[in-house]
Scaffold this motif. Structure first.
Motif, PDB file in Angstrom:
ATOM      1  N   ARG A  65       0.920  -0.758   0.074  1.00 45.91           N
ATOM      2  CA  ARG A  65       0.323   0.207   0.238  1.00 45.91           C
ATOM      3  C   ARG A  65       1.481   1.237  -0.269  1.00 45.91           C
ATOM      4  O   ARG A  65       1.684   1.161   1.238  1.00 45.91           O
ATOM      5  CB  ARG A  65      -1.114   0.164   1.447  1.00 45.91           C
ATOM      6  N   ASP A  66       0.683   2.451  -1.154  1.00 46.32           N
ATOM      7  CA  ASP A  66       2.079   2.946  -1.251  1.00 46.32           C
ATOM      8  C   ASP A  66       1.108   4.401  -1.518  1.00 46.32           C
ATOM      9  O   ASP A  66       0.424   4.298  -2.276  1.00 46.32           O
ATOM     10  CB  ASP A  66       2.496   2.195  -2.777  1.00 46.32           C
ATOM     11  N   SER A  67       1.174   5.427  -1.363  1.00 45.09           N
ATOM     12  CA  SER A  67       1.077   6.716  -1.156  1.00 45.09           C
ATOM     13  C   SER A  67       2.036   7.155  -0.992  1.00 45.09           C
ATOM     14  O   SER A  67       2.906   6.869   0.117  1.00 45.09           O
ATOM     15  CB  SER A  67      -0.115   7.484  -0.270  1.00 45.09           C
ATOM     16  N   THR A  68       2.349   8.736  -1.171  1.00 46.85           N
ATOM     17  CA  THR A  68       3.023   9.908  -1.022  1.00 46.85           C
ATOM     18  C   THR A  68       2.620  10.687  -0.301  1.00 46.85           C
ATOM     19  O   THR A  68       1.491  11.480  -0.417  1.00 46.85           O
ATOM     20  CB  THR A  68       4.203   9.880  -1.835  1.00 46.85           C
ATOM     21  N   GLU A  69       3.086  11.755   0.193  1.00 43.63           N
ATOM     22  CA  GLU A  69       3.275  13.314   0.235  1.00 43.63           C
ATOM     23  C   GLU A  69       3.659  14.348   0.149  1.00 43.63           C
ATOM     24  O   GLU A  69       5.514  13.819   0.017  1.00 43.63           O
ATOM     25  CB  GLU A  69       1.818  13.715   1.736  1.00 43.63           C
ATOM     26  N   GLN A  70       4.174  15.577   0.231  1.00 41.48           N
ATOM     27  CA  GLN A  70       4.848  16.526   0.658  1.00 41.48           C
ATOM     28  C   GLN A  70       6.289  16.437   1.169  1.00 41.48           C
ATOM     29  O   GLN A  70       5.387  16.660   2.522  1.00 41.48           O
ATOM     30  CB  GLN A  70       4.029  17.947  -0.258  1.00 41.48           C
ATOM     31  N   LEU A  71       7.111  15.996   0.308  1.00 39.90           N
ATOM     32  CA  LEU A  71       8.680  16.839   2.150  1.00 39.90           C
ATOM     33  C   LEU A  71       8.975  17.724   1.879  1.00 39.90           C
ATOM     34  O   LEU A  71       8.646  18.781   2.234  1.00 39.90           O
ATOM     35  CB  LEU A  71       8.987  15.003   2.004  1.00 39.90           C
ATOM     36  N   PHE A  72       9.276  18.077   0.541  1.00 39.33           N
ATOM     37  CA  PHE A  72       9.999  19.481   0.713  1.00 39.33           C
ATOM     38  C   PHE A  72       9.258  20.777  -0.889  1.00 39.33           C
ATOM     39  O   PHE A  72       8.650  19.494  -2.011  1.00 39.33           O
ATOM     40  CB  PHE A  72      11.858  19.532  -0.040  1.00 39.33           C
ATOM     41  N   SER A  73       9.088  21.962  -0.549  1.00 39.85           N
ATOM     42  CA  SER A  73       8.690  22.661  -1.092  1.00 39.85           C
ATOM     43  C   SER A  73       9.731  23.826  -1.636  1.00 39.85           C
ATOM     44  O   SER A  73      10.716  24.025  -0.629  1.00 39.85           O
ATOM     45  CB  SER A  73       7.113  23.087  -0.792  1.00 39.85           C
ATOM     46  N   TYR A  74       9.527  24.474  -3.153  1.00 39.97           N
ATOM     47  CA  TYR A  74      10.171  25.449  -3.313  1.00 39.97           C
ATOM     48  C   TYR A  74       9.947  27.404  -3.517  1.00 39.97           C
ATOM     49  O   TYR A  74       8.130  27.393  -3.481  1.00 39.97           O
ATOM     50  CB  TYR A  74      10.911  25.031  -4.034  1.00 39.97           C
ATOM     51  N   ILE A  75      10.130  27.616  -2.759  1.00 46.35           N
ATOM     52  CA  ILE A  75      10.328  29.542  -3.556  1.00 46.35           C
ATOM     53  C   ILE A  75      11.259  29.778  -4.384  1.00 46.35           C
ATOM     54  O   ILE A  75      12.326  29.944  -4.130  1.00 46.35           O
ATOM     55  CB  ILE A  75      10.455  30.082  -1.199  1.00 46.35           C
ATOM     56  N   PRO A  76      10.361  30.475  -5.196  1.00 45.57           N
ATOM     57  CA  PRO A  76      11.303  30.940  -6.228  1.00 45.57           C
ATOM     58  C   PRO A  76      12.067  32.523  -5.713  1.00 45.57           C
ATOM     59  O   PRO A  76      11.350  33.290  -4.842  1.00 45.57           O
ATOM     60  CB  PRO A  76      10.124  31.557  -7.199  1.00 45.57           C
ATOM     61  N   ALA A  77      13.714  32.724  -6.050  1.00 46.21           N
ATOM     62  CA  ALA A  77      14.173  34.584  -5.443  1.00 46.21           C
ATOM     63  C   ALA A  77      14.916  34.713  -6.029  1.00 46.21           C
ATOM     64  O   ALA A  77      15.319  33.496  -7.293  1.00 46.21           O
ATOM     65  CB  ALA A  77      14.623  34.023  -3.753  1.00 46.21           C
ATOM     66  N   ASN A  78      14.947  35.901  -5.927  1.00 45.97           N
ATOM     67  CA  ASN A  78      16.342  37.038  -7.050  1.00 45.97           C
ATOM     68  C   ASN A  78      17.248  37.333  -5.859  1.00 45.97           C
ATOM     69  O   ASN A  78      16.917  37.590  -5.006  1.00 45.97           O
ATOM     70  CB  ASN A  78      15.633  37.871  -7.680  1.00 45.97           C
ATOM     71  N   VAL A  79      18.674  37.131  -6.394  1.00 45.65           N
ATOM     72  CA  VAL A  79      20.130  37.043  -5.618  1.00 45.65           C
ATOM     73  C   VAL A  79      20.144  38.691  -5.817  1.00 45.65           C
ATOM     74  O   VAL A  79      19.995  38.905  -6.933  1.00 45.65           O
ATOM     75  CB  VAL A  79      20.920  36.341  -6.459  1.00 45.65           C
ATOM     76  N   ILE A  80      19.911  39.778  -4.649  1.00 46.71           N
ATOM     77  CA  ILE A  80      20.011  41.228  -4.765  1.00 46.71           C
ATOM     78  C   ILE A  80      21.214  42.004  -4.517  1.00 46.71           C
ATOM     79  O   ILE A  80      21.889  42.313  -4.752  1.00 46.71           O
ATOM     80  CB  ILE A  80      18.897  41.451  -4.015  1.00 46.71           C
ATOM     81  N   SER A  81      21.957  40.787  -3.678  1.00 43.04           N
ATOM     82  CA  SER A  81      24.151  40.887  -2.913  1.00 43.04           C
ATOM     83  C   SER A  81      24.634  39.071  -3.226  1.00 43.04           C
ATOM     84  O   SER A  81      23.633  38.725  -2.897  1.00 43.04           O
ATOM     85  CB  SER A  81      23.504  42.094  -2.356  1.00 43.04           C
ATOM     86  N   ASN A  82      25.482  39.812  -3.833  1.00 43.59           N
ATOM     87  CA  ASN A  82      26.987  38.678  -3.550  1.00 43.59           C
ATOM     88  C   ASN A  82      27.787  38.755  -2.987  1.00 43.59           C
ATOM     89  O   ASN A  82      28.623  39.637  -3.748  1.00 43.59           O
ATOM     90  CB  ASN A  82      26.328  37.530  -4.922  1.00 43.59           C
ATOM     91  N   SER A  83      28.471  37.916  -2.397  1.00 45.63           N
ATOM     92  CA  SER A  83      29.928  38.625  -2.533  1.00 45.63           C
ATOM     93  C   SER A  83      31.305  36.979  -2.480  1.00 45.63           C
ATOM     94  O   SER A  83      30.694  35.811  -1.981  1.00 45.63           O
ATOM     95  CB  SER A  83      30.797  38.907  -1.069  1.00 45.63           C
TER      96      SER A  83
END
Length: 275
Positions: free
Chosen positions: A97-115
């Protein structure tokens, strides 16, 4: 009316001068062929420049809309992968008996500064707690892992880059599944070091290094890079492994923040053990 009269009283001379200049320009252009040609040419160049600028702005808006669409499509696909889902499979008698549920979800973002030139590098993203971002979330791009969220405000988040002396990422050799810890020695922005791989492990240059899945930050199997070189110098029990990163953090612009949907449950377990 009184305000208009006050305006003319205050700026009347300037307005009269401007009007006379406009009349003079019209007369010169209309009654002198050479000046008229110059005007037509200049006006044509100016309108062409404005049209080009308008087209460029339109293209940028179109590209922005396309980027948002592609980010949404990437998230939909990533959330359908096996490593982003939790399996509830249970074998009962001879039936699975197999079923799955969400473990990871994702939020998109932009990089506005980086070093990338310090030994303690950070990125800043344009998403924060208003969008569900919290400290200790992993961050990836389409090319590989980027870092870990360390601080958030309502609209922004600060990410500790992979290129930070305190970075510790659980990773494994894809072919053998031996796992260790990725660290950075503060030198090249294209290389990290994989520690704690025992000397009896089978290892070759070119082996793929992936996330091990032994943390709540990153799904299992995300590609990190490849083994560039390794040795057993010093007579220790573990390899010295140089990993060439798949992701060039000097050029990263668009990222995805990883939300572990079962993070609270992991936290409750840790707190129960600590008690």
């Amino acid at each position: 009316m009184r305000g208009l009269m006050q305006l003319f009283a205050a700026y009347g001379n300037f307005l009269l001068f401007g009007l006379l200049e406009l009349i003079a320009l019209i007369l010169v252009v209309n009654f002198n062929e050479r000046q008229g040609l110059i005007w037509d040419n200049s006006w044509g160049m100016a309108t062409a420049g404005l049209d080009q600028s308008a087209d460029w702005l339109g293209e940028q808006w179109a590209l922005r809309d396309e980027l948002i669409r592609l980010q949404g499509e990437n998230i939909r696909l990533m959330e359908q992968l096996d490593n982003a889902r939790y399996s509830n499979a249970v074998r009962q008698d001879t039936f699975l008996r197999d079923s799955t549920e969400q473990l990871f979800s994702y939020i998109p973002a932009n990089v506005i500064s980086n070093s990338t030139i310090s030994t303690t590098n950070f990125l800043r993203l344009d998403k924060g707690s208003n969008q569900g971002v919290m400290p200790n979330m992993g961050v990836i791009s389409t090319d590989g892992i980027v870092g870990v969220v360390r601080a958030v405000t309502p609209h922004y988040s600060q990410v500790m880059s992979l290129l930070h002396r305190q970075t510790r990422i659980k990773a494994a050799i894809a072919s053998s599944r031996y796992f260790g810890t990725l660290t950075w020695d503060g030198k090249s922005s294209r290389y990290m070091q994989l520690e704690a791989i025992p000397k009896h492990a089978i290892l070759e240059a070119g082996d793929t290094v992936v996330t091990s899945g032994f943390s709540q930050l990153f799904p299992e199997g995300l590609r990190v890079g490849v083994v560039e070189q390794y040795d057993l110098s010093g007579g220790g029990n573990f390899y010295n492994i140089q990993v060439k990163l798949r992701n060039d953090l000097n050029t990263v612009r668009y990222v995805y923040i990883i939300k572990n949907e079962m993070w609270k449950e992991h936290k409750e377990l840790e707190e129960a053990v600590n008690e």
